[in-house]
Design an enzyme around this catalytic site. Structure first.
Site, mmCIF file in Angstrom:
data_model
loop_
_atom_site.group_PDB
_atom_site.id
_atom_site.type_symbol
_atom_site.label_atom_id
_atom_site.label_comp_id
_atom_site.label_asym_id
_atom_site.label_seq_id
_atom_site.Cartn_x
_atom_site.Cartn_y
_atom_site.Cartn_z
ATOM 1 N N GLU A 62 0.825 -1.208 0.000
ATOM 2 C CA GLU A 62 0.000 0.000 0.000
ATOM 3 C C GLU A 62 0.861 1.262 0.000
ATOM 4 O OE1 GLU A 62 -2.949 0.059 -0.721
ATOM 5 O OE2 GLU A 62 -3.565 -2.013 -0.416
ATOM 6 N N TYR A 113 -5.824 6.272 4.476
ATOM 7 C CA TYR A 113 -6.044 5.249 3.455
ATOM 8 C C TYR A 113 -5.236 3.978 3.761
ATOM 9 C CZ TYR A 113 -5.343 2.397 -0.528
ATOM 10 O OH TYR A 113 -5.228 1.279 -1.305
ATOM 11 N N ASP A 137 -9.158 5.433 -1.703
ATOM 12 C CA ASP A 137 -8.149 6.074 -2.547
ATOM 13 C C ASP A 137 -8.865 6.877 -3.636
ATOM 14 O OD1 ASP A 137 -9.112 4.213 -4.321
ATOM 15 O OD2 ASP A 137 -7.143 3.474 -4.937
#
Ligand code: SF4
Length: 361
Positions: free
Chosen positions: A47, A130, A148
């Protein structure tokens, strides 16, 4: 700590979640290296890499990174140079430095286990809402949103959200998560995938969308206006000159301060240019006054351009010959011989210059 209203899935949310997951199951993008991954550390790395980078671009970097640093302890013990070296070409190097710092924090404060709670994840360097939501939902199955840019677009259009404020998006995402309590990670990933493959910024394929019969923006004819665009001013241009200073067969390189732009990477002596001086004259005096070196600055080798998030860099690179003096800089520096450039991490925009003009392979 902020408290959020409890999700209240209504039949509409349940229908949306069911259609979304059915689509996701049938069409999940198997090319994503970490899809199906449940190791919180691997997900955290993925991520962080995928922030500001396309998933397809980040995937080979993720494989190499995981081969070299297979667990959080290995990363915590790694030298920053090696971590930056594996990151070279991905850009936004603060992410790499923060990831290593996060690994060290996980080892020192959490006994080597990536924390579960979003509130704890958010205390790790470089972990925003996020990334924390993605790790919590995908790795630990917690009903936490991970919104996102792609998910934001889908949610904005689905609910025809005019402003799409963070709290509106959070509420919309939590309602969907509440409608599919067994699969929070999949709901988040399905939203992102739908935004990337179907609900694209321009020309969304509403005819192929599993949510078309629930989409408010489609019904009201506002798809093209959702989400509302943020106006962006054109970023300013910064004009600099750099010198490839040669002394014998070696070239001077310096390490950038670790807490600034491109921190920890290596580059060449440089100076910001004003409009009142020539490039060669500015470099000659900067090399003497700032770096303590008397050099003969020669021809321009090439001009490089690179766009950062907040400015555009135009960099004129000149050759230079060392005549006298020793480097008077607190920044770590080295005189690098041919063949040693591969051992140091440079900003990606300097790589071609190095490979073709400074130290041809
Ligand atoms: S119907 Fe169109 S606008 Fe609405 S979510 Fe699907 S692709 Fe996006």
């Amino acid at each position: 700590m902020a408290s959020f209203p409890k999700p209240r899935p209504d039949p509409g949310d349940s229908a949306v979640a069911a259609s979304l997951l059915e689509w996701f199951d049938a069409r999940r993008r198997d090319d994503v290296a970490w899809r199906g991954e449940r190791d919180p550390y691997a997900i955290l790395v993925a991520e962080v890499m995928a922030q500001q980078t396309r998933v397809e671009t980040a995937a080979p970097y993720h494989r190499r990174f995981m081969d070299r640093f297979p667990d959080v302890r290995t990363l915590a013990e790694a030298e920053e140079d090696e971590v930056l070296g594996l990151w070279e070409g991905l850009g936004y190097y603060a992410r790499a430095r923060n990831l290593r710092r996060a690994a060290r924090r996980v080892v020192s404060e959490y006994g080597g286990r990536i924390p579960r709670a979003v509130s704890e994840l958010r205390t790790l360097p470089g972990v925003g809402p996020y990334t924390a939501g993605a790790v919590a939902s995908v790795a630990y199955g917690l009903p936490e949103p991970a919104v996102d840019g792609n998910a934001r677009r889908v949610l904005s259009r689905l609910g025809d959200l005019e402003t799409a404020s963070p709290s509106e998006l959070d509420r919309a995402a939590r309602n969907l998560l509440g409608a599919a309590p067994d699969r929070p990670g999949d709901v988040n990933q399905a939203l992102m995938d739908l935004g990337s493959a179907v609900c694209t910024p321009r020309g969304p394929r509403c005819g192929a969308c599993p949510l078309s019969n629930r989409c408010q923006a489609l019904r009201r004819g506002t798809v093209g206006q959702r989400p509302a665009r943020k106006r962006r001013a054109r970023s300013p241009e910064r004009v600099e000159a750099a010198a490839v200073v040669r002394r014998g067969g070696r070239v001077l390189v310096l390490r950038r301060p670790s807490d600034g732009l491109l921190g920890g990477l290596w580059d060449f002596p440089s100076v910001r240019l004003s409009s009142t001086t020539t490039t060669a004259a500015a470099l000659t005096s900067a090399l003497l006054e700032r770096y303590g070196l008397d050099c003969r600055v020669g021809e321009e080798i090439r001009v490089l351009s690179h766009t950062f998030s907040h400015f555009r860099l135009r960099l004129a690179v000149h050759g230079a010959r060392w005549r006298s003096g020793e480097v008077a800089q607190r920044r770590p520096h080295r005189w690098v011989g041919a063949g040693e450039f591969g051992d140091l991490a440079f900003p990606a925009y300097l790589r071609r210059l190095i490979d073709e003009d400074v130290s041809p392979r």
